[in-house]
Design an enzyme around this catalytic site. Structure first.
Site, PDB file in Angstrom:
ATOM      1  CE1 TYR A 131      -2.848  -3.463   0.127  1.00  0.00           C
ATOM      2  CE2 TYR A 131      -4.388  -1.989   1.953  1.00  0.00           C
ATOM      3  CZ  TYR A 131      -3.826  -3.135   1.614  1.00  0.00           C
ATOM      4  OH  TYR A 131      -4.963  -4.706   1.264  1.00  0.00           O
ATOM      5  CE  LYS A 177       3.698 -17.876   0.303  1.00  0.00           C
ATOM      6  NZ  LYS A 177       2.792 -19.360   0.996  1.00  0.00           N
ATOM      7  CG  ASP A 210       0.409 -19.813   2.074  1.00  0.00           C
ATOM      8  OD1 ASP A 210       0.551 -20.013   3.225  1.00  0.00           O
ATOM      9  OD2 ASP A 210       0.808 -20.687   1.532  1.00  0.00           O
ATOM     10  CG  ASP A 234      -6.887  -4.525   3.522  1.00  0.00           C
ATOM     11  OD1 ASP A 234      -8.149  -4.084   4.782  1.00  0.00           O
ATOM     12  OD2 ASP A 234      -7.039  -3.701   2.186  1.00  0.00           O
ATOM     13  CG  ASP A 238     -12.284  -7.317   5.817  1.00  0.00           C
ATOM     14  OD1 ASP A 238     -11.952  -6.629   6.603  1.00  0.00           O
ATOM     15  OD2 ASP A 238     -13.082  -6.801   3.844  1.00  0.00           O
TER      16      ASP A 238
END
Ligand code: NAD
Length: 342
Positions: A131, A177, A210, A234, A238
């Site tokens: 971002y 990751k 993951d 982010d 959610d």
């Protein structure tokens, strides 16, 4: 009397409605406690400002924020046109160095939840990662977005995560990751492990993003504080919001060293704008987090207790929780419970 100056940005779409309901609750808290005064300063921000000011965060709003102790922000529609300003939240986060996004996810009574005993917090780095905002088209149909990760920002957000864990269940999970994003997630992961040395009483473990997406469904009750980079946070927050009942009850804080902004996790839901229909609990819980930030712990506690009471009774609830009450009825009900608690 303890006085605070609070910036209120109602925002777009359903923003003004959920903010109005949250203010009813803040008014009730002030009345109930008698020792707390919140001076609310209303400001303009959001998509609705672009035509008038050419930007979604006008200069006078930024100046107003500078003069306040914290900000309660409604959801805002993000401009998507190429060349449009970034989202208002992103602009405010950058301007005030709000480097951590804190999103609690807790099972609530009367709210459908994957498991009854979920109580975790996702702490997301808020200023960099993908971002960072630098992307370009190398040639037609071929693009690059830059993922920036710095040791400095990673250590700051890690420290906040460990401080939070010290007030909770003494467990931090670092999500990354690094097996693929070796450079950037290597920096992030090593920064978290370095900060962990200052918190020997906190258990630290690590999970690939993951696997984390899966474990949030399989065993969410096993986590306490999850710290991760911007985009992973982010997405996971959610997902975590959904396992405890959805966007209508999910709140978040954007925290820096000298300022903080509190908001519901959901967006401006334009199709419900002006219908007095959506759930204001996410915004009410954002106001509760703001009270915690201001160290007004009694105020925070009574807001949470009142929300839990309303949800447990289940008589006044909006459509997303299976009821047909209005946004303002829920705000009024939470406010009336506050008067009962005190
Ligand atoms: P959204 O969160 O606005 O709405 C998605 C759906 O979730 C709604 O249609 C509704 O069914 C449900 N919902 C959302 N809030 C609810 C509530 N309080 N009570 C009950 N149901 C609720 O997501 P979107 O439609 O993808 O985004 C709309 C706009 O909001 C976009 O411009 C987006 O970029 C922006 N947005 C802003 C923020 C923010 O200001 N922090 C966050 C997310 C999205």
């Amino acid at each position: 009397m303890r006085n605070y100056s609070i910036a209120v940005l109602p925002g777009d779409g359903i923003g003004p409605e959920v903010i109005e309901a949250a203010i009813k609750v803040l008014d009730a808290v002030q009345k109930a406690l008698g020792s707390l005064r919140l001076e609310l300063k209303f400001g303009e921000a959001g998509y609705n400002c672009i035509e008038k000011y050419g930007t979604n965060v006008p200069e006078k709003t930024l100046r107003m924020l500078e003069e306040t102790d914290a900000c309660l922000k409604g959801p805002m529609t993000t401009p998507e046109e190429i060349g449009a300003p970034p989202s208002a939240a992103v602009t405010i986060r950058r301007k005030f160095g709000l480097y951590a996004n804190v999103r609690p996810c807790k099972s609530l009574p009367g709210v459908p939840s994957l498991k009854p005993n979920i109580d975790l917090v996702i702490v997301r780095e808020n200023t960099e990662g993908l971002y960072f905002g630098k992307g370009f088209e190398v040639s037609p149909g071929k693009g690059i977005d830059i993922r920036l990760v710095t040791q400095d920002a990673s250590e700051k957000v890690a420290r906040l995560a460990f401080e939070l864990a010290m007030k909770r269940k003494y467990h931090v999970t670092c999500v990354h990751k690094r097996n693929i994003l070796r450079v950037t997630d290597g920096i992030f992961r090593n920064a978290v492990y370095r900060i962990a040395e200052d918190y020997p009483s906190v258990i630290l473990d690590e999970v690939h993003v993951d696997a984390m997406a899966m474990r949030l469904i399989k065993e969410p009750e096993k986590f306490d504080v999850i710290v991760t980079t911007n985009m992973f946070g982010d997405i996971l927050s959610d997902e975590a919001a959904q396992i405890v009942g959805g966007l209508g009850v999910a709140a978040g804080a954007n925290v820096g060293d000298n300022y903080a902004m509190f908001e519901p996790v959901h967006g401006s839901a334009p199709k419900y704008a002006g219908k007095n229909k959506v759930n204001p609990i996410a915004t009410i819980l954002a106001a509760k987090m703001m009270m915690e930030y201001l160290r007004e712990l009694e105020a925070a506690e009574i807001i949470e207790q009142a929300v839990v009471k309303v949800l447990r009774e289940g008589k006044v609830r909006t459509y997303d929780l299976g009821g047909d009450s209005t946004t303002q009825e829920v705000g009024e009900e939470v406010a009336s419970k506050i008067m009962e608690i005190i």
